[in-house]
Design a protein around this motif. Structure first.
Motif, PDB file in Angstrom:
ATOM      1  N   PHE A 101       0.740  -1.241   0.090  1.00 58.99           N
ATOM      2  CA  PHE A 101      -0.160   0.019  -0.035  1.00 58.99           C
ATOM      3  C   PHE A 101       0.742   1.217   0.022  1.00 58.99           C
ATOM      4  O   PHE A 101       1.350   1.694   1.050  1.00 58.99           O
ATOM      5  CB  PHE A 101      -0.868  -0.099   1.168  1.00 58.99           C
ATOM      6  CG  PHE A 101      -1.818   1.138   1.270  1.00 58.99           C
ATOM      7  CD1 PHE A 101      -3.312   0.738   0.759  1.00 58.99           C
ATOM      8  CD2 PHE A 101      -1.956   2.201   1.793  1.00 58.99           C
ATOM      9  CE1 PHE A 101      -4.250   1.780   0.758  1.00 58.99           C
ATOM     10  CE2 PHE A 101      -2.762   3.249   1.811  1.00 58.99           C
ATOM     11  CZ  PHE A 101      -4.100   2.871   1.189  1.00 58.99           C
ATOM     12  N   GLY A 102       1.273   1.683  -1.090  1.00 61.71           N
ATOM     13  CA  GLY A 102       1.920   3.068  -1.327  1.00 61.71           C
ATOM     14  C   GLY A 102       3.319   2.704  -1.021  1.00 61.71           C
ATOM     15  O   GLY A 102       3.813   1.575  -0.887  1.00 61.71           O
ATOM     16  N   THR A 103       4.034   3.876  -0.640  1.00 61.31           N
ATOM     17  CA  THR A 103       5.331   3.811  -0.563  1.00 61.31           C
ATOM     18  C   THR A 103       5.803   3.837   1.027  1.00 61.31           C
ATOM     19  O   THR A 103       7.145   3.788   1.290  1.00 61.31           O
ATOM     20  CB  THR A 103       6.217   4.720  -1.318  1.00 61.31           C
ATOM     21  OG1 THR A 103       5.486   6.243  -0.840  1.00 61.31           O
ATOM     22  CG2 THR A 103       6.207   4.521  -2.743  1.00 61.31           C
ATOM     23  N   GLY A 104       4.789   4.293   1.712  1.00 62.30           N
ATOM     24  CA  GLY A 104       5.160   4.439   3.302  1.00 62.30           C
ATOM     25  C   GLY A 104       4.516   3.684   4.246  1.00 62.30           C
ATOM     26  O   GLY A 104       4.582   2.269   3.928  1.00 62.30           O
ATOM     27  N   PHE A 105       3.570   4.176   4.937  1.00 68.75           N
ATOM     28  CA  PHE A 105       2.963   3.457   5.958  1.00 68.75           C
ATOM     29  C   PHE A 105       1.619   3.308   5.716  1.00 68.75           C
ATOM     30  O   PHE A 105       0.750   4.117   5.375  1.00 68.75           O
ATOM     31  CB  PHE A 105       2.844   4.162   7.499  1.00 68.75           C
ATOM     32  CG  PHE A 105       4.280   4.238   8.051  1.00 68.75           C
ATOM     33  CD1 PHE A 105       4.880   3.150   8.908  1.00 68.75           C
ATOM     34  CD2 PHE A 105       5.127   5.455   8.050  1.00 68.75           C
ATOM     35  CE1 PHE A 105       6.098   3.293   9.612  1.00 68.75           C
ATOM     36  CE2 PHE A 105       6.342   5.457   8.482  1.00 68.75           C
ATOM     37  CZ  PHE A 105       6.863   4.278   9.247  1.00 68.75           C
TER      38      PHE A 105
END
Length: 293
Positions: A258-262
């Protein structure tokens, strides 16, 4: 419960006071998902709108305090609630006005998630707002759910791991139960719970799940507790059930990208296998229909 439903009354109403964000992984979006997954009806008042991606908070648009109060009053005076849950309250004025408003609905369980620090550990609220939390909101709470850093802010000192029960008792001086989340325990994490009414003290020791998908964990945990309280469970059983719920939600969420972060945890794990099977049956039926043409 059957009689209540037959009369047309929406069961297990949980009213949340929290912010909104576009990812669907934290704030009121996370609250709504956790409440729904645990069997409640979710509603809420928006206190702010946040622009963020999985790596950065980019902007925050605050909702006027009076508008927050009007949202609470509109729902509570028309529909009513079986439990109320608060998330981050960004100012002294907001804490004060929300506390004054909630006080009018005495007898309804209140779960206070005192969101006071960022993911990096920075304090989000001014000291005056924190004082107002302790003076006005905590005395109304059924349970407060600080993480380790928030507990230290409320205590005004570092947590005493070897005297954790004393710290819990200090955080329950308003008559509320308390659970301190995510305290390092050897190579694991621990949550510590205390109920001043019966002196019940519990430790929840959990393995660390290696994942970046932990955004909204505290929101969902507190909302899960609120839902079980709304369903009429006692505080001990509500905590036990919510601990199991959030651990499984994190475990399932760790499987996804899910995305590049948290990213988010996954509260709908109970239905996941069922949905996969439903999709498989659908694809098989479509394939069979095509072959029969």
């Amino acid at each position: 419960d059957v009689r209540m439903i037959k009369e047309g009354k929406v069961p297990y109403r949980v009213f949340v006071i929290a912010g909104s964000e576009p990812l669907g992984s934290a704030g009121i979006q996370a609250d709504v998902k956790a409440i729904s997954a645990c069997g409640g009806y979710a509603a809420g008042a928006i206190i702010c709108v946040v622009d963020e991606d999985t790596e950065h908070v980019k902007d925050v648009c605050l909702i006027p305090v009076d508008m927050v109060v009007f949202q609470i009053q509109s729902f509570m005076e028309d529909v009513g609630a079986d439990c109320i849950k608060t998330g981050m309250l960004y100012s002294k004025d907001l804490v004060l006005k929300v506390s004054e408003t909630i006080k009018n609905y005495a007898g309804i369980p209140l779960v206070v998630d005192p969101v006071m620090v960022s993911s990096s550990g920075d304090q989000l609220l001014e000291d005056e707002a924190i004082f107002c939390y302790k003076k006005k909101l905590m005395p109304l709470a059924t349970i407060i759910t600080p993480n380790m850093r928030e507990a230290e802010i409320l205590l005004g000192r570092k947590l005493n791991i070897h005297g954790i029960l004393d710290d819990l008792k200090e955080l329950s001086i308003w008559g509320n139960s308390v659970i301190i989340k995510s305290v390092p325990y050897k190579d694991k994490l621990a949550d510590y719970f205390y109920c001043p009414q019966n002196g019940d003290f519990r430790e929840y020791i959990k393995p660390i799940i290696k994942t970046k998908n932990v955004n909204g964990t505290g929101d969902m945990f507190a909302s899960s507790i609120a839902t079980y309280l709304a369903r009429g469970w006692n505080i001990i059983d509500a905590i036990d059930k919510s601990e199991d719920f959030i651990h499984k939600a994190i475990s399932y969420g760790a499987k996804f990208s899910f995305g590049t972060g948290f990213g988010p945890v996954f509260p709908f794990y109970k239905n996941y296998t069922k949905l996969q099977k439903e999709n498989l049956r659908y694809r098989m039926n479509i394939s069979q229909d095509r072959n029969n043409r």
